[in-house]
Design a protein around this motif. Structure first.
Motif, mmCIF file in Angstrom:
data_model
loop_
_atom_site.group_PDB
_atom_site.id
_atom_site.type_symbol
_atom_site.label_atom_id
_atom_site.label_comp_id
_atom_site.label_asym_id
_atom_site.label_seq_id
_atom_site.Cartn_x
_atom_site.Cartn_y
_atom_site.Cartn_z
ATOM 1 N N ALA A 119 0.859 -1.187 0.000
ATOM 2 C CA ALA A 119 0.000 0.000 0.000
ATOM 3 C C ALA A 119 0.889 1.228 0.000
ATOM 4 O O ALA A 119 1.811 1.334 0.818
ATOM 5 N N LEU A 120 0.630 2.137 -0.890
ATOM 6 C CA LEU A 120 1.448 3.332 -1.003
ATOM 7 C C LEU A 120 0.949 4.419 -0.070
ATOM 8 O O LEU A 120 -0.237 4.509 0.230
ATOM 9 N N THR A 121 1.883 5.250 0.383
ATOM 10 C CA THR A 121 1.538 6.400 1.208
ATOM 11 C C THR A 121 1.234 7.584 0.299
ATOM 12 O O THR A 121 2.036 7.933 -0.568
ATOM 13 N N LYS A 122 0.070 8.179 0.507
ATOM 14 C CA LYS A 122 -0.327 9.325 -0.311
ATOM 15 C C LYS A 122 -0.380 10.576 0.580
ATOM 16 O O LYS A 122 -1.055 10.588 1.612
ATOM 17 N N VAL A 123 0.350 11.621 0.180
ATOM 18 C CA VAL A 123 0.352 12.892 0.909
ATOM 19 C C VAL A 123 -0.172 13.970 -0.024
ATOM 20 O O VAL A 123 0.428 14.246 -1.072
ATOM 21 N N ASN A 124 -1.319 14.534 0.346
ATOM 22 C CA ASN A 124 -1.946 15.572 -0.482
ATOM 23 C C ASN A 124 -2.120 15.127 -1.923
ATOM 24 O O ASN A 124 -1.861 15.878 -2.872
ATOM 25 N N GLY A 125 -2.542 13.867 -2.087
ATOM 26 C CA GLY A 125 -2.826 13.342 -3.411
ATOM 27 C C GLY A 125 -1.636 12.811 -4.176
ATOM 28 O O GLY A 125 -1.785 12.325 -5.299
ATOM 29 N N VAL A 126 -0.431 12.864 -3.576
ATOM 30 C CA VAL A 126 0.781 12.419 -4.265
ATOM 31 C C VAL A 126 1.344 11.193 -3.555
ATOM 32 O O VAL A 126 1.518 11.199 -2.334
ATOM 33 N N PHE A 127 1.643 10.130 -4.305
ATOM 34 C CA PHE A 127 2.239 8.936 -3.730
ATOM 35 C C PHE A 127 3.719 9.201 -3.449
ATOM 36 O O PHE A 127 4.464 9.608 -4.345
#
Length: 326
Positions: A119-127
């Motif tokens: 599972a990828l980490t998404k910060v403000n819509g960015v992986f």
């Protein structure tokens, strides 16, 4: 096979809707969604009801009062009635392939207790990264992946699918708060065979509104949590559920946490306001005081950063090499 996806929730109706739809959109259709509503005061009940009218695979459990986040998560065990189960945070989402990916691996490896997917980490819509950046894809016998977890590189628990038999071990320790998933997964890797796949099957949103992000860094809380964690691992070792072989590493983590906190707010402040004095002997405290005075923790963190960078490059190189050889 009957699969249950549990979604504990509180006052996140719109995000919850996306999470539910990501489960209903799985390519594996024999599953159910169980929403555990911790007495939400927004329109969560109405949102779930509208989805239930469309898809009968959804069930809804509403608390009569807010019992707290950890107890709500821990109630999952009593609701497991299927063959497999997973927990999804109400602000995260699955890719359509999550369940099918895990079930294919269960079919291939009959003796595994759970499958951990990427599972990828998404910060403000960015992986930005993946918790599995430090892992090789493959089969892990019980106790062989513990060191990765103890170093903080455990998979995201929301992208793991568990056999129903593991429900008795599925317990978040209240004293560990938001870090309880790390302890839980480490103990599961210690007891059960597992498969870790690097196929991306979901993501989690680190957008500043999840429980971990909202909790500011508190040096005293961090120290007390590390002390509690060491105590819990020691108890697990006495029960035969965790190898005593790993306890020195857990102790090292505890002591490094104490020194990290001391580097920020002072050693004496940590000793006065935390559980350090009751948890450590006088000799250990004196030794840590000396290490704090010469700032050993800064050297250690710099060294660890370099090692992680090089190891990540090595994992990436090895994965690319494996892909070319297929």
């Amino acid at each position: 096979m009957n699969i249950q996806i549990f979604i504990p929730t509180f006052n996140r109706a719109e995000k919850l809707k996306k999470a539910i739809l990501s489960v209903l959109g799985q390519t594996w259709h024999s599953l159910g969604v169980v929403v555990l509503d911790n007495h939400s005061t927004d329109n969560t009940e109405q949102v779930v009801a509208s989805l239930m009218a469309i898809d009968k695979r959804i069930s809804y459990v509403r608390r009569e009062s807010n019992i707290g986040m950890i107890p709500n998560f821990n109630s999952i065990a009593e609701h497991v009635s299927g063959d497999y189960f997973a927990v999804l945070a109400d602000d995260d989402e699955y890719e359509p392939c999550f369940v099918e990916t895990a079930m294919d691996l269960f079919a291939e490896y009959k003796d595994i207790g759970f499958v951990a997917c990427n599972a990828l980490t998404k910060v403000n819509g960015v992986f930005v990264k993946s918790q599995l950046d430090y892992w090789h894809e493959g089969y892990y016998r019980a106790n062989t992946a513990v060191i990765k977890c103890l170093l903080g590189h455990y998979p995201l628990i929301t992208n793991c699918l568990f056999r129903a038999d593991l429900r008795h071990d599925f317990f978040f320790q209240p004293e560990l708060g938001n870090t309880g998933d790390g302890f839980l997964l480490t103990c599961l890797f210690a007891k059960f065979n597992a498969y870790v796949t690097k196929r991306v099957t979901g993501h989690w949103n680190n957008d500043g509104e999840n429980a971990s992000s909202l909790q500011r860094f508190d040096p005293i809380l961090v120290v007390n949590t590390a002390i509690s964690e060491y105590s819990l691992y020691s108890e697990a070792a006495r029960r035969g559920e965790f190898s005593p072989y790993w306890l020195p590493l857990v102790m090292l983590k505890r002591n490094l946490t104490i020194m990290l906190a001391s580097d920020k707010v002072g050693f004496d402040y940590v000793c006065i306001h935390s559980q350090v004095r009751t948890a450590l002997g006088r000799t250990s405290l004196s030794f840590l005081r000396v290490l704090d005075a010469i700032k050993v923790v800064r050297i250690f963190l710099w060294t660890l950063k370099i090692i992680r960078q090089r190891y990540t490059r090595y994992i990436s190189w090895r994965e690319k090499r494996r892909a070319r050889s297929r």
